[in-house]
Design a protein around this motif. Structure first.
Motif, PDB file in Angstrom:
ATOM      1  N   SER A  36       0.855  -1.654   0.080  1.00 38.40           N
ATOM      2  CA  SER A  36      -0.033  -0.244   0.233  1.00 38.40           C
ATOM      3  C   SER A  36       0.921   1.188  -0.056  1.00 38.40           C
ATOM      4  O   SER A  36       1.804   1.132   0.489  1.00 38.40           O
ATOM      5  CB  SER A  36      -0.716  -0.098   1.156  1.00 38.40           C
ATOM      6  OG  SER A  36      -1.425   1.396   1.254  1.00 38.40           O
ATOM      7  N   GLY A  38       0.331   4.105   1.482  1.00 38.93           N
ATOM      8  CA  GLY A  38      -0.939   4.340   2.682  1.00 38.93           C
ATOM      9  C   GLY A  38       0.303   5.098   3.606  1.00 38.93           C
ATOM     10  O   GLY A  38       1.819   4.527   3.465  1.00 38.93           O
ATOM     11  N   VAL A  41      -2.026   3.670   8.242  1.00 39.39           N
ATOM     12  CA  VAL A  41      -2.123   2.569   8.561  1.00 39.39           C
ATOM     13  C   VAL A  41      -1.071   0.972   7.292  1.00 39.39           C
ATOM     14  O   VAL A  41      -0.994   1.317   6.668  1.00 39.39           O
ATOM     15  CB  VAL A  41      -3.782   2.173   8.587  1.00 39.39           C
ATOM     16  CG1 VAL A  41      -4.248   2.833   9.240  1.00 39.39           C
ATOM     17  CG2 VAL A  41      -4.462   1.755   7.052  1.00 39.39           C
ATOM     18  N   LEU A  43      -1.782  -2.535   6.560  1.00 35.20           N
ATOM     19  CA  LEU A  43      -2.860  -3.093   5.699  1.00 35.20           C
ATOM     20  C   LEU A  43      -2.281  -4.818   5.919  1.00 35.20           C
ATOM     21  O   LEU A  43      -1.263  -4.895   5.510  1.00 35.20           O
ATOM     22  CB  LEU A  43      -3.437  -3.200   3.830  1.00 35.20           C
ATOM     23  CG  LEU A  43      -3.874  -1.561   4.306  1.00 35.20           C
ATOM     24  CD1 LEU A  43      -4.066  -1.107   2.598  1.00 35.20           C
ATOM     25  CD2 LEU A  43      -4.885  -1.212   4.856  1.00 35.20           C
ATOM     26  N   ALA A  51      -9.587  -7.604   6.279  1.00 35.10           N
ATOM     27  CA  ALA A  51      -8.538  -6.978   6.334  1.00 35.10           C
ATOM     28  C   ALA A  51      -8.277  -6.320   7.766  1.00 35.10           C
ATOM     29  O   ALA A  51      -9.715  -6.289   8.103  1.00 35.10           O
ATOM     30  CB  ALA A  51      -9.117  -5.678   4.801  1.00 35.10           C
ATOM     31  N   ARG A  53      -6.783  -3.648   9.725  1.00 29.51           N
ATOM     32  CA  ARG A  53      -6.218  -1.979   9.458  1.00 29.51           C
ATOM     33  C   ARG A  53      -4.972  -1.326  11.112  1.00 29.51           C
ATOM     34  O   ARG A  53      -5.880  -1.629  11.757  1.00 29.51           O
ATOM     35  CB  ARG A  53      -6.801  -0.831   8.716  1.00 29.51           C
ATOM     36  CG  ARG A  53      -7.457  -0.788   7.897  1.00 29.51           C
ATOM     37  CD  ARG A  53      -8.629   0.171   7.360  1.00 29.51           C
ATOM     38  NE  ARG A  53      -9.146   0.346   8.032  1.00 29.51           N
ATOM     39  CZ  ARG A  53      -9.584   2.187   7.818  1.00 29.51           C
ATOM     40  NH1 ARG A  53      -9.480   2.537   7.817  1.00 29.51           N
ATOM     41  NH2 ARG A  53     -10.396   2.457   9.710  1.00 29.51           N
ATOM     42  N   ALA A 103      -6.751  -1.642  16.668  1.00 26.29           N
ATOM     43  CA  ALA A 103      -6.295  -1.724  15.148  1.00 26.29           C
ATOM     44  C   ALA A 103      -8.352  -2.500  14.796  1.00 26.29           C
ATOM     45  O   ALA A 103      -8.601  -2.181  16.003  1.00 26.29           O
ATOM     46  CB  ALA A 103      -5.637  -2.406  14.584  1.00 26.29           C
ATOM     47  N   THR A 105     -10.856  -4.943  11.974  1.00 31.38           N
ATOM     48  CA  THR A 105     -10.320  -5.584  11.219  1.00 31.38           C
ATOM     49  C   THR A 105     -12.665  -4.873   9.989  1.00 31.38           C
ATOM     50  O   THR A 105     -12.736  -4.963  10.811  1.00 31.38           O
ATOM     51  CB  THR A 105     -11.016  -7.563  11.520  1.00 31.38           C
ATOM     52  OG1 THR A 105     -11.751  -6.795  12.444  1.00 31.38           O
ATOM     53  CG2 THR A 105      -9.361  -7.845  12.243  1.00 31.38           C
ATOM     54  N   HIS A 111     -10.709  -2.885   0.980  1.00 29.88           N
ATOM     55  CA  HIS A 111      -9.370  -2.489   0.677  1.00 29.88           C
ATOM     56  C   HIS A 111      -8.763  -2.903  -0.422  1.00 29.88           C
ATOM     57  O   HIS A 111      -7.881  -3.069  -1.608  1.00 29.88           O
ATOM     58  CB  HIS A 111      -8.702  -3.058   1.759  1.00 29.88           C
ATOM     59  CG  HIS A 111      -8.431  -2.365   2.867  1.00 29.88           C
ATOM     60  ND1 HIS A 111      -7.940  -1.160   3.054  1.00 29.88           N
ATOM     61  CD2 HIS A 111      -8.872  -2.784   4.445  1.00 29.88           C
ATOM     62  CE1 HIS A 111      -9.068  -0.801   4.108  1.00 29.88           C
ATOM     63  NE2 HIS A 111      -9.382  -2.351   4.817  1.00 29.88           N
TER      64      HIS A 111
END
Length: 148
Positions: A36, A38, A41, A43, A51, A53, A103, A105, A111
């Motif tokens: 990612s 990103g 976060v 992933l 998923a 995060r 976190a 899910t 995603h």
């Protein structure tokens, strides 16, 4: 490359511990990082359906918990109002050995990057995003009891 001074390394073992603590049936699921771009976060894909995060800067605080709760509420409010596929939140993972923050899910679809051999109609994508943003704004103005 680190994006944040207090960023931590998050590995598959940390993710597995956190996810299994809230979803024991995922104990045998494959956990793998997702590439990612990103900067907030990391992933991970958990099995075929989830998923995870994990914020790069762990935060176990109540403000983060409230933020996750509000995000999950918004997703549930917006999902029925848009034509885009919106996943359901699954669980909030509590801090575990190796990762000291909260976190989350959710369904993998949130995603996934959809690739298609069919041309994408940019106008249709724009309309879908406008619809999504409009629904999010509307849901944010209503109390849970008035959202139908």
């Amino acid at each position: 490359m680190r994006m944040h001074d207090d960023q931590v390394d998050i590995d598959v073992a940390d993710v597995r511990r956190a996810v299994v603590s809230v979803r024991p049936k995922c104990a045998d699921a494959e956990v793998r990082p997702v590439s990612s771009g990103g900067t907030v976060v990391a992933l991970f894909r958990v099995g075929q359906d989830l998923a995870a995060r994990f914020p790069l800067v762990p935060d176990p605080g109540e403000a983060r918990r409230a933020e996750l709760s509000a995000e999950q509420t918004q997703v549930c409010r917006v999902a029925p109002r848009v034509s885009l596929t919106v996943p359901e939140p699954v669980a909030v993972c509590e801090p575990v050995r190796g990762y000291g923050g909260l976190a989350e899910t959710d369904d993998w679809v949130r995603h996934s990057i959809r690739r298609s051999a069919h041309p994408v109609d940019p106008a249709a994508v724009t309309r879908a995003w406008e619809e999504t943003l409009g629904a999010a704004r509307l849901a944010g103005r209503r109390s849970p009891s008035t959202v139908t």
